[in-house]
Design a protein around this motif. Sequence first.
Motif, short mmCIF file in Angstrom:
data_model
loop_
_atom_site.label_atom_id
_atom_site.label_comp_id
_atom_site.label_asym_id
_atom_site.label_seq_id
_atom_site.Cartn_x
_atom_site.Cartn_y
_atom_site.Cartn_z
N GLN A 79 0.82 -1.21 0.00
CA GLN A 79 0.00 0.00 0.00
C GLN A 79 0.85 1.27 0.00
OE1 GLN A 79 -2.53 -1.12 3.42
NE2 GLN A 79 -4.21 -0.47 2.10
N PRO B 182 1.46 2.80 -4.23
CA PRO B 182 0.35 2.57 -5.16
C PRO B 182 0.69 2.91 -6.60
CG PRO B 182 -0.01 4.57 -3.92
CD PRO B 182 1.22 3.93 -3.35
N PRO C 181 -0.89 -3.04 -8.07
CA PRO C 181 -1.60 -1.86 -7.61
C PRO C 181 -2.96 -1.65 -8.28
CG PRO C 181 0.64 -1.30 -8.23
CD PRO C 181 0.39 -2.70 -8.66
N GLN C 182 -3.16 -2.21 -9.45
CA GLN C 182 -4.42 -2.04 -10.17
C GLN C 182 -5.00 -3.40 -10.51
OE1 GLN C 182 -3.17 0.27 -13.52
NE2 GLN C 182 -3.19 2.18 -12.37
N LEU D 191 -4.29 -4.54 -4.75
CA LEU D 191 -4.67 -3.40 -3.92
C LEU D 191 -5.93 -2.68 -4.37
CD1 LEU D 191 -1.13 -1.86 -3.53
CD2 LEU D 191 -2.26 -3.51 -2.06
N ASP D 192 -6.45 -2.99 -5.53
CA ASP D 192 -7.54 -2.19 -6.08
C ASP D 192 -8.76 -3.05 -6.41
OD1 ASP D 192 -8.88 0.03 -7.06
OD2 ASP D 192 -8.01 -0.15 -9.05
N ARG E 134 -12.27 -2.95 -5.09
CA ARG E 134 -13.43 -2.43 -4.35
C ARG E 134 -13.11 -2.22 -2.87
NH1 ARG E 134 -15.96 -6.99 -6.99
NH2 ARG E 134 -16.49 -6.35 -9.07
N GLY E 135 -11.95 -1.68 -2.57
CA GLY E 135 -11.58 -1.38 -1.19
C GLY E 135 -11.12 -2.57 -0.39
#
Length: 140
Positions: free
Chosen positions: A25, A28, A89-90, A113-114, A116-117
């Motif tokens: 995190q 990002p 990250p995506q 990391l991405d 929907r939270g």
Amino acid sequence: MTDTPTDRTEYLPRELVLRLLAYAQQSPEARVCGLVGADGRGPSALWSLDNIASDPIASAAVDPEQVHQQHSALRAHGQTLWASFHSCPQGIASSSDIEVQGLGDGLRLVAALDIRGVLQLRCWRAYGGRLDECELKLPQ
């Protein structure tokens, strides 16, 4: 003939899961890479590696010399290599995201990391050109 792993369950302590996700995190804008070292009790430490990919948000690559240096550092601290990791990250962690230039066979962890939270950590075993997904559990 290549040996095929039969047990597809891996255990990673909650503390290391949280440290790995926090490390991912912190970056990002680029994929982070590293190694997970283990002592006699199991996975116990994270070791970072520089992502030297020309587009570090889209892919991950590591310098084989730095990997060799980190392996030496692991041994100097009484550890062995348990897994390698990188972040995504995506998007989601998928088997198509597993290739990291400069790493051989073994366990691969991918932190996404991405989604929907929600943070996601998945595990694959790479061996002989194949990938098998492993179930990742927290030890009790």
